[in-house]
Design an enzyme around this catalytic site. Sequence first.
Site, PDB file in Angstrom:
ATOM      1  CG  HIS A  39      -9.367 -18.892 -19.982  1.00 27.34           C
ATOM      2  ND1 HIS A  39      -8.384 -19.774 -19.620  1.00 27.34           N
ATOM      3  CD2 HIS A  39     -10.535 -19.427 -19.535  1.00 27.34           C
ATOM      4  CE1 HIS A  39      -8.919 -20.788 -18.963  1.00 27.34           C
ATOM      5  NE2 HIS A  39     -10.219 -20.615 -18.909  1.00 27.34           N
ATOM      6  CB  SER A 189      -6.902 -24.829 -16.931  1.00 27.18           C
ATOM      7  OG  SER A 189      -7.484 -23.638 -17.396  1.00 27.18           O
TER       8      SER A 189
END
Length: 282
Positions: A39, A189
């Site tokens: 990210h 994640s």
Amino acid sequence: MQMQRIEGITDVLRAVKAARRGGRRIGLVPTMGALHRGHAALIERAAGDGCFTVVSIFVNPTQFGPNEDLARYPRPLESDLQVAMAAGADVVFTPATAEVYPPGFDTWVEVGGELTARLCGASRPGHFRGVATIVLKLFNMTEPDRAYFGEKDYQQLQVIRRLTRDLDLPLEVVPVPTVREEDGLAMSSRNKYLSSEARAVAPWLYKALKTAAEAAAASERNAGIIRRHALEVIASQPAFQIDYLEIVDGDSLRPLDELQPGAMMLAAVRLGGTRLIDNIRL
Ligand code: PAF
């Protein structure tokens, strides 16, 4: 300028309109939080492009199936704010579910069957409908000139490109290469869910993809043969359960028998309770 955290939809639109009046282009990085270096690379790219960079953090309930991990999806907001700030975000937008999906919400965006029915779409029915719906809503909420998506979720990237093209959305979709751990595991994640045993096995997925890419680089053109090379590597780790491992055209995601320019290998496996996806250009 200090990074702002904004929760309201009218407030974020006010902030982006002010930035635009100030001559800035708007870059949106849509995320579900639990931000990692992948990210950060998206945010750095948007900021590096000179954009007023909005990072949305919204765990979108409509893209999770009934037996998926919505309830336990990690939500480490404080560390997310740190990651976003360090990577150069101007705004972190954290809308409330009740504002995004108010009572009575019932309008959905479906990107055509061929792109969404197969691969992840086959094992996650309704997933891409939820993704396309929230992404279009986030585009409307933040009016970006550019939106940044990771290549790790390759089918998602193609779905969003198609959505943008088919609906004439006035923005550019910018793909950003997958960021990997040192041993090759693609950042995700969901890697947090892996036990230490599973974490040790996980990099073999990328090893399998690299084996396929090596066969292609050595001029093998038969997709079945290349696929078998990758399957052998995956089979060497009995903890993997294969969801799919396919060689496809990189635009249409149609399966290929023979390699052609733009061919990709896309894979999804289960490891313990965790689903991992990855891909490689052949
Ligand atoms: O890739 C993700 O994190 C999500 O699917 C996205 C694009 C933020 C939509 O919820």
